[in-house]
Design a protein around this motif. Structure first.
Motif, mmCIF file in Angstrom:
data_model
loop_
_atom_site.group_PDB
_atom_site.id
_atom_site.type_symbol
_atom_site.label_atom_id
_atom_site.label_comp_id
_atom_site.label_asym_id
_atom_site.label_seq_id
_atom_site.Cartn_x
_atom_site.Cartn_y
_atom_site.Cartn_z
ATOM 1 N N MET A 1 0.850 -1.190 0.000
ATOM 2 C CA MET A 1 0.000 0.000 0.000
ATOM 3 C C MET A 1 0.886 1.242 0.000
ATOM 4 O O MET A 1 1.857 1.331 0.729
ATOM 5 N N THR A 2 0.527 2.212 -0.829
ATOM 6 C CA THR A 2 1.289 3.451 -0.889
ATOM 7 C C THR A 2 0.771 4.449 0.138
ATOM 8 O O THR A 2 -0.373 4.376 0.584
ATOM 9 N N ASN A 3 1.609 5.397 0.474
ATOM 10 C CA ASN A 3 1.256 6.436 1.421
ATOM 11 C C ASN A 3 0.270 7.400 0.753
ATOM 12 O O ASN A 3 0.613 8.031 -0.242
ATOM 13 N N PRO A 4 -0.944 7.563 1.282
ATOM 14 C CA PRO A 4 -1.936 8.432 0.644
ATOM 15 C C PRO A 4 -1.508 9.901 0.617
ATOM 16 O O PRO A 4 -1.980 10.672 -0.207
ATOM 17 N N PHE A 5 -0.592 10.308 1.486
ATOM 18 C CA PHE A 5 -0.111 11.680 1.512
ATOM 19 C C PHE A 5 0.844 11.964 0.350
ATOM 20 O O PHE A 5 1.123 13.113 0.036
ATOM 21 N N GLU A 6 1.339 10.926 -0.291
ATOM 22 C CA GLU A 6 2.276 11.074 -1.395
ATOM 23 C C GLU A 6 1.656 10.740 -2.748
ATOM 24 O O GLU A 6 2.354 10.718 -3.754
ATOM 25 N N ASP A 7 0.366 10.498 -2.792
ATOM 26 C CA ASP A 7 -0.320 10.125 -4.026
ATOM 27 C C ASP A 7 -0.425 11.326 -4.967
ATOM 28 O O ASP A 7 -1.216 12.241 -4.743
ATOM 29 N N LYS A 8 0.381 11.339 -6.006
ATOM 30 C CA LYS A 8 0.415 12.462 -6.946
ATOM 31 C C LYS A 8 -0.902 12.610 -7.703
ATOM 32 O O LYS A 8 -1.220 13.685 -8.198
ATOM 33 N N ASP A 9 -1.670 11.539 -7.817
ATOM 34 C CA ASP A 9 -2.942 11.573 -8.536
ATOM 35 C C ASP A 9 -4.145 11.675 -7.603
ATOM 36 O O ASP A 9 -5.282 11.653 -8.060
ATOM 37 N N GLY A 10 -3.888 11.797 -6.315
ATOM 38 C CA GLY A 10 -4.969 11.843 -5.337
ATOM 39 C C GLY A 10 -5.664 13.186 -5.285
ATOM 40 O O GLY A 10 -5.204 14.176 -5.849
ATOM 41 N N ILE A 11 -6.790 13.200 -4.614
ATOM 42 C CA ILE A 11 -7.553 14.422 -4.377
ATOM 43 C C ILE A 11 -7.315 14.823 -2.918
ATOM 44 O O ILE A 11 -7.431 14.002 -2.009
ATOM 45 N N PHE A 12 -6.986 16.099 -2.739
ATOM 46 C CA PHE A 12 -6.586 16.588 -1.426
ATOM 47 C C PHE A 12 -7.426 17.781 -1.006
ATOM 48 O O PHE A 12 -8.139 18.378 -1.806
ATOM 49 N N ILE A 13 -7.297 18.126 0.275
ATOM 50 C CA ILE A 13 -7.859 19.351 0.823
ATOM 51 C C ILE A 13 -6.736 20.074 1.559
ATOM 52 O O ILE A 13 -5.745 19.458 1.969
ATOM 53 N N VAL A 14 -6.894 21.376 1.695
ATOM 54 C CA VAL A 14 -5.960 22.176 2.474
ATOM 55 C C VAL A 14 -6.635 22.485 3.793
ATOM 56 O O VAL A 14 -7.762 22.990 3.820
ATOM 57 N N LEU A 15 -5.943 22.172 4.880
ATOM 58 C CA LEU A 15 -6.468 22.442 6.213
ATOM 59 C C LEU A 15 -5.715 23.610 6.834
ATOM 60 O O LEU A 15 -4.566 23.886 6.472
ATOM 61 N N ILE A 16 -6.367 24.266 7.788
ATOM 62 C CA ILE A 16 -5.725 25.323 8.560
ATOM 63 C C ILE A 16 -6.142 25.156 10.015
ATOM 64 O O ILE A 16 -7.264 24.718 10.316
#
Length: 74
Positions: A1-16
């Protein structure tokens, strides 16, 4: 399993958080307590660009206030 934080094709959100610190977070993960969504969901590149363009001062908000207070009281 790959690290989801490093998935170049993944969908992300920006948190603050309350200290004005940003974090790039996989969209499918639960937002941790103390953080809120600032941008997204979008591609990792777009989220990273958002952080780069908006997080201009890396100091925590409490430190900025403390330093400003010290400079005005001197």
């Amino acid at each position: 399993m790959t690290n989801p934080f490093e998935d170049k094709d993944g969908i992300f959100i920006v948190l603050i958080n309350d200290e004005g610190q940003y974090s790039l977070w996989p969209n499918f993960c639960q937002v941790p307590e103390g953080w809120s969504v600032k941008f997204g969901p979008d591609r990792k590149e777009a989220c990273s660009e958002y952080i780069e363009n908006n997080w201009l001062d890396m100091r925590p908000t409490s430190l900025i206030r403390e330093m400003e207070s010290a400079s005005h009281s001197g």
